[in-house]
Design a protein around this motif. Structure first.
Motif, PDB file in Angstrom:
ATOM      1  N   TYR A 625       0.790  -1.237   0.000  1.00 21.41           N
ATOM      2  CA  TYR A 625       0.000   0.000   0.000  1.00 21.41           C
ATOM      3  C   TYR A 625       0.827   1.294   0.000  1.00 21.41           C
ATOM      4  N   THR A 626       2.156   1.183   0.035  1.00 23.22           N
ATOM      5  CA  THR A 626       2.993   2.389   0.077  1.00 23.22           C
ATOM      6  C   THR A 626       3.426   2.785  -1.340  1.00 23.22           C
ATOM      7  N   ASP A 627       3.349   4.095  -1.612  1.00 23.85           N
ATOM      8  CA  ASP A 627       3.780   4.589  -2.935  1.00 23.85           C
ATOM      9  C   ASP A 627       5.295   4.454  -3.072  1.00 23.85           C
ATOM     10  N   LYS A 628       5.749   4.127  -4.282  1.00 24.29           N
ATOM     11  CA  LYS A 628       7.174   4.035  -4.565  1.00 24.29           C
ATOM     12  C   LYS A 628       7.679   5.357  -5.136  1.00 24.29           C
ATOM     13  N   PRO A 629       8.900   5.753  -4.872  1.00 23.91           N
ATOM     14  CA  PRO A 629       9.792   5.130  -3.883  1.00 23.91           C
ATOM     15  C   PRO A 629       9.363   5.550  -2.482  1.00 23.91           C
ATOM     16  N   GLY A 630       9.471   4.695  -1.533  1.00 22.56           N
ATOM     17  CA  GLY A 630       9.009   5.005  -0.187  1.00 22.56           C
ATOM     18  C   GLY A 630       9.935   4.403   0.852  1.00 22.56           C
ATOM     19  N   THR A 631       9.542   4.557   2.108  1.00 21.62           N
ATOM     20  CA  THR A 631      10.363   4.079   3.223  1.00 21.62           C
ATOM     21  C   THR A 631       9.526   3.212   4.155  1.00 21.62           C
ATOM     22  N   ILE A 632      10.118   2.134   4.634  1.00 22.52           N
ATOM     23  CA  ILE A 632       9.471   1.252   5.612  1.00 22.52           C
ATOM     24  C   ILE A 632      10.411   1.091   6.794  1.00 22.52           C
ATOM     25  N   LEU A 633       9.892   1.346   7.993  1.00 20.70           N
ATOM     26  CA  LEU A 633      10.696   1.378   9.215  1.00 20.70           C
ATOM     27  C   LEU A 633      10.157   0.355  10.219  1.00 20.70           C
ATOM     28  N   LEU A 634      11.059  -0.472  10.773  1.00 22.48           N
ATOM     29  CA  LEU A 634      10.704  -1.394  11.855  1.00 22.48           C
ATOM     30  C   LEU A 634      11.463  -0.978  13.110  1.00 22.48           C
ATOM     31  N   THR A 635      10.747  -0.797  14.210  1.00 23.50           N
ATOM     32  CA  THR A 635      11.375  -0.474  15.493  1.00 23.50           C
ATOM     33  C   THR A 635      10.905  -1.470  16.540  1.00 23.50           C
ATOM     34  N   ALA A 636      11.772  -1.733  17.524  1.00 24.72           N
ATOM     35  CA  ALA A 636      11.408  -2.640  18.624  1.00 24.72           C
ATOM     36  C   ALA A 636      12.185  -2.223  19.863  1.00 24.72           C
ATOM     37  N   ARG A 637      11.490  -2.219  20.998  1.00 26.33           N
ATOM     38  CA  ARG A 637      12.132  -1.845  22.256  1.00 26.33           C
ATOM     39  C   ARG A 637      11.338  -2.475  23.407  1.00 26.33           C
ATOM     40  N   GLN A 638      11.952  -2.409  24.587  1.00 29.40           N
ATOM     41  CA  GLN A 638      11.250  -2.895  25.778  1.00 29.40           C
ATOM     42  C   GLN A 638      10.994  -1.720  26.700  1.00 29.40           C
ATOM     43  N   HIS A 639       9.719  -1.627  27.175  1.00 23.87           N
ATOM     44  CA  HIS A 639       9.361  -0.608  28.147  1.00 23.87           C
ATOM     45  C   HIS A 639       8.800  -1.305  29.374  1.00 23.87           C
ATOM     46  N   GLN A 640       9.522  -1.199  30.510  1.00 24.21           N
ATOM     47  CA  GLN A 640       9.173  -1.948  31.714  1.00 24.21           C
ATOM     48  C   GLN A 640       9.109  -3.442  31.365  1.00 24.21           C
ATOM     49  N   GLU A 641       7.937  -4.078  31.461  1.00 25.41           N
ATOM     50  CA  GLU A 641       7.845  -5.519  31.166  1.00 25.41           C
ATOM     51  C   GLU A 641       7.276  -5.781  29.780  1.00 25.41           C
ATOM     52  N   LEU A 643       7.147  -5.757  25.569  1.00 32.24           N
ATOM     53  CA  LEU A 643       7.850  -5.709  24.295  1.00 32.24           C
ATOM     54  C   LEU A 643       6.978  -4.894  23.333  1.00 32.24           C
ATOM     55  N   ILE A 644       7.546  -3.829  22.762  1.00 32.77           N
ATOM     56  CA  ILE A 644       6.790  -2.934  21.879  1.00 32.77           C
ATOM     57  C   ILE A 644       7.444  -2.965  20.501  1.00 32.77           C
ATOM     58  N   VAL A 645       6.669  -3.353  19.491  1.00 31.55           N
ATOM     59  CA  VAL A 645       7.157  -3.450  18.113  1.00 31.55           C
ATOM     60  C   VAL A 645       6.247  -2.610  17.218  1.00 31.55           C
ATOM     61  N   SER A 646       6.850  -1.834  16.282  1.00 32.30           N
ATOM     62  CA  SER A 646       6.042  -1.052  15.351  1.00 32.30           C
ATOM     63  C   SER A 646       6.602  -1.169  13.942  1.00 32.30           C
ATOM     64  N   ILE A 647       5.699  -1.106  12.964  1.00 29.14           N
ATOM     65  CA  ILE A 647       6.059  -1.080  11.544  1.00 29.14           C
ATOM     66  C   ILE A 647       5.331   0.116  10.945  1.00 29.14           C
ATOM     67  N   GLU A 648       6.091   1.035  10.345  1.00 30.53           N
ATOM     68  CA  GLU A 648       5.465   2.213   9.746  1.00 30.53           C
ATOM     69  C   GLU A 648       6.048   2.463   8.361  1.00 30.53           C
ATOM     70  N   ASP A 649       5.288   3.237   7.578  1.00 35.15           N
ATOM     71  CA  ASP A 649       5.685   3.467   6.192  1.00 35.15           C
ATOM     72  C   ASP A 649       5.367   4.901   5.793  1.00 35.15           C
ATOM     73  N   SER A 650       5.801   5.238   4.605  1.00 40.18           N
ATOM     74  CA  SER A 650       5.545   6.574   4.079  1.00 40.18           C
ATOM     75  C   SER A 650       4.192   6.607   3.361  1.00 40.18           C
ATOM     76  N   LYS A 709       1.169   3.593  10.747  1.00 38.65           N
ATOM     77  CA  LYS A 709       2.031   2.977  11.757  1.00 38.65           C
ATOM     78  C   LYS A 709       1.191   1.969  12.557  1.00 38.65           C
ATOM     79  N   ILE A 710       1.635   0.708  12.573  1.00 42.46           N
ATOM     80  CA  ILE A 710       0.976  -0.342  13.355  1.00 42.46           C
ATOM     81  C   ILE A 710       1.883  -0.693  14.531  1.00 42.46           C
ATOM     82  N   VAL A 711       1.332  -0.655  15.741  1.00 42.25           N
ATOM     83  CA  VAL A 711       2.104  -0.923  16.957  1.00 42.25           C
ATOM     84  C   VAL A 711       1.440  -2.082  17.706  1.00 42.25           C
ATOM     85  N   PHE A 712       2.254  -3.093  18.070  1.00 43.68           N
ATOM     86  CA  PHE A 712       1.717  -4.148  18.951  1.00 43.68           C
ATOM     87  C   PHE A 712       2.662  -4.323  20.125  1.00 43.68           C
ATOM     88  N   ARG A 713       2.064  -4.722  21.243  1.00 52.58           N
ATOM     89  CA  ARG A 713       2.847  -4.883  22.477  1.00 52.58           C
ATOM     90  C   ARG A 713       2.261  -6.033  23.291  1.00 52.58           C
TER      91      ARG A 713
END
Length: 714
Positions: A625-641, A643-650, A709-713
């Motif tokens: 669903y992202t227009d080309k040329p575009g950017t896709i970013l994956l981030t992951a970190r831990q906050h307290q107990e 696990l937080i993961v997100s995938i976002e795009d342009s 941006k989709i975030v799951f934890r």
């Protein structure tokens, strides 16, 4: 194995040394109490192996052998009995009979019914001449060995002799065992009237005896009665009662029969998922013990379930396993049963000669065992096989034979017995209810008697009554609320199901319409590139297959049947392993890949493959669903107990009022992100179900990159 043998060591031990002192009696009572397999009970019995009293030594060894065979440790049980038999010639008659009966029981548990009969007949010779106190036990075990060889007339005679001996000695436990076995024998031979009669008597007797193991056997047989009377829900209720008892007693063989019978009831209810689940549990139990005949029966039932599910590959696999284990068991009846099913399988595939050979072999066994119902079914199958081969004379012969047997099995007398049997089953249910009410009334009468003798207890009882009334009132209110909640949930569920059916129909209509048009174009030869048309057909079929697969996975989530394997994982290492795959896919599709993960020393309990599936789905959405040329970013970190993961795009993005709707099944966003990408429209719904199964949350928001941006934890 749902064995009708409930080990008769109570009789063996109860007759040990009538003149023994109180210490010996106490030891024998302790041996009787060690009926549940455990390391502690084994240790207690081992200590008695060197006791000065021969009766104590023998009883301890016999009980330990019983604990071993209950858990499938037949070799260990055999070693104990071999050691016991070394002094056999020096035993007095009583101990000789006991030793032989214990060997018989072991062989019966191993399905070696011929060997069990041989040991019992040897014991019978000794008991008749020198120790008639054990005649009842001996005739009873002989009846069991004969029954499982389908020698029902001889088995009936042995049971009747055992019943006479037990009644003469006032042995209520022995009488119960014989009544239960007679009921089981007649029920299995198709005489449900006599079967019900004896089981009713056994049901009454078990209340006087009060043994948990006996009660489990009766519950199982009652479940079988209700199953044969086409009341599978009641059957499941009683099978589960037997299962609960057998779990407590840790009796692997009986557990296998419980699970297999529950599976049969679920087959009647057409709940094949539950049927497979319980039948597989039976197979796992049987693999722990040496019981080839019953393992063959379980494999055969698995094959039949897969036949009902139209899964012919698995059907054949389990049919072959059933054949292999049936041959190992040496049971003519089980070999016949497998041959009949194999004959059906070959007949359905047009392999008429193969089917003919299998069915002809089965016919001979059924005739030898006088199994009229099986004979009728086999004659009908043979008629079909001969008809397919063009041998109409033989086909007519077998068809006539099946009609004759059908007439015999459905005479007026049998129909009257069937109706009487139905009434007996209903009477049985009423008797069970009356029995429970009688217990309650007896308790109430005891309370009233105590009230008359102790006036002060009246106040206690009044307070207790008020408390019970308040509790019942509260429970009734809560029950009404629960019923209302269930009704609302059912209404919502029906509404969601109707909406889902409508959406699925809509989603299937488009690819099916395209398929139809493409097929018509091929049919009327109006396409210029035939291979291209076939490629289009293949793509559309794949779309439909993908949609069906996604719907199935969501259905599993709705019914809490998702199979998740939780392990504690090093999350940073996992992401490091997957990172190259993700980067390759993103960059191959023309997008810039960004990876920001900070998970040093983070360990989580999760199903790694399912979490990867979630991230793969989200990345696929971004690519689609992202227009080309575009950017896709994956981030992951831990906050307290967490696990937080997100995938976002342009760009493009999604309107705020539609961010949470995108997790709805088959929802399409009315914007530039709604393109014909070939997806099923269920990807985000599947992601949500998997994250929820991990006890987590997932949500959507606008991305700083300009897209989604989709975030799951969790």
């Amino acid at each position: 194995m749902r064995t009708v043998i409930i080990v008769i060591l109570f009789a063996i031990i109860s007759l040990q040394s009538a003149a023994a002192d109180d210490d010996i009696k106490t030891l024998l009572a302790e041996i009787v109490a060690t009926h549940i397999p455990s390391p502690e009970n084994e240790a207690r019995l081992f200590k008695l192996f060197d006791h000065s009293d021969l009766g104590v030594r023998n009883s301890a060894k016999q009980r330990l052998a019983a604990l071993y065979w209950k858990t499938g440790r037949y070799d260990d049980a055999e070693e104990i009995l071999k050691e016991l038999s070394q002094a056999y010639e020096s035993f007095p008659p009583q101990y000789k009979v006991e030793s032989l009966l214990t060997w018989s029981t072991l062989e019966f548990r191993r399905n070696n019914y011929v060997a069990a009969e041989e040991y019992t007949r040897k014991a019978l010779v000794v008991a008749q001449s020198s120790h008639q106190e054990l005649l009842g036990n001996t005739y009873y075990l002989l009846g069991n060995a004969l029954q499982y060889q389908r020698k029902r007339l001889e088995a009936k005679q042995s049971y009747e002799l055992a019943l006479t001996a037990f009644e003469k000695n006032g042995n209520k436990k022995g009488t119960l065992l014989v009544l239960n076995s007679l009921g089981l024998m007649f029920k299995n031979s198709g005489d449900l009237v006599l079967g019900t009669k004896y089981l009713l008597q056994a049901r009454e007797a078990v209340e006087e005896v009060g043994s948990v193991s006996y009660r489990g056997a009766i519950y199982y047989n009652l479940g079988d009665i209700f199953l044969k009377s086409e009341e599978p829900n009641k059957a499941i209720e009683y099978f589960n009662k037997a299962l609960k008892i057998d779990l407590e007693l840790k009796d692997f063989a009986s557990l296998a029969s419980d699970y297999r019978s529950i599976a049969s009831a679920y087959i009647s209810l057409e709940n094949y998922t539950k049927a497979l689940e319980n039948n597989d549990a039976a197979i796992q139990q049987l693999l722990k013990v040496d019981a080839p005949e019953e393992l063959s029966q379980a494999y055969l039932q698995h094959s039949k379930i897969y036949s009902l599910l139209s899964n012919e590959n698995y059907r054949l696999d389990y049919l072959l396993l059933a054949e292999q284990t049936a041959r190992k068991s040496g049971s003519a009846y089980q070999i016949m049963s497998v041959k009949v099913e194999r004959g059906k399988y070959e007949l359905e595939r047009g392999n008429d000669n193969n089917a003919l050979k299998k069915l002809t072999d089965a016919l001979q066994v059924a005739a030898d065992l006088s199994l009229d119902q099986n004979l009728m079914d086999i004659h009908r199958l043979l008629a079909n096989a001969y008809q397919s081969l063009g041998n109409y004379q033989q086909a007519l012969f077998h068809l006539n034979q099946s009609v004759i047997l059908d007439d015999q099995l459905n005479t007026e007398d049998r129909r009257e017995k069937s109706e009487r049997y139905k009434r007996d089953v209903n009477l049985l249910e009423e008797q069970l209810k009356v029995s429970e009410l009688q217990k309650i009334e007896a308790q109430q009468a005891q309370i009233l008697e105590l009230q008359q003798t102790e006036k002060q207890r009246l106040y206690v009882l009044l307070i207790a009554g008020a408390f019970v009334f308040a509790a019942l009132t509260f429970l009734l209110v809560q029950r009404r609320k629960l019923e209302n909640l269930r009704a609302n949930l059912l209404q919502q569920s029906l509404k969601q199901k109707q909406e889902l059916f409508a959406d699925v129909s809509h989603e299937l209509r488009t690819p099916l319409s395209a398929l139809k048009l493409q097929i018509q174009a091929l049919q009327f030869d109006i396409v210029s590139d035939v291979q291209d048309s076939y490629d289009k057909l293949d793509r559309k079929v794949n779309e439909i297959n993908s949609l069906i697969s996604d719907i199935y996975q969501l259905a599993q989530a709705d019914t809490n049947n998702l199979n998740l394997t939780y392990r504690e994982e090093d999350v940073d290492s996992l992401f490091g392993i997957w990172r190259n795959d993700w980067q390759t896919v993103v960059e191959k599709n023309g997008f810039t890949w960004m990876y920001q993960v900070n998970l040093t020393s983070v360990r989580k309990k999760m199903d790694a493959e399912r979490i990867k599936q979630v991230i793969d789905n989200l990345l696929s959405n971004s690519i689609a669903y992202t227009d080309k040329p575009g950017t896709i970013l994956l981030t992951a970190r831990q906050h307290q107990e967490q696990l937080i993961v997100s995938i976002e795009d342009s760009a493009p993005t999604v309107d705020n009022d539609k961010l949470q709707k995108i997790f709805s099944r088959l929802y399409r966003v009315e914007s530039s992100r709604n393109r014909q990408t070939g997806g099923s429209g269920l990807g985000l719904a599947i992601c949500e179900s998997l994250i929820n199964a991990h006890g987590g949350t997932i949500n959507a928001e606008k991305s700083a990159l300009g897209g989604l941006k989709i975030v799951f934890r969790f």
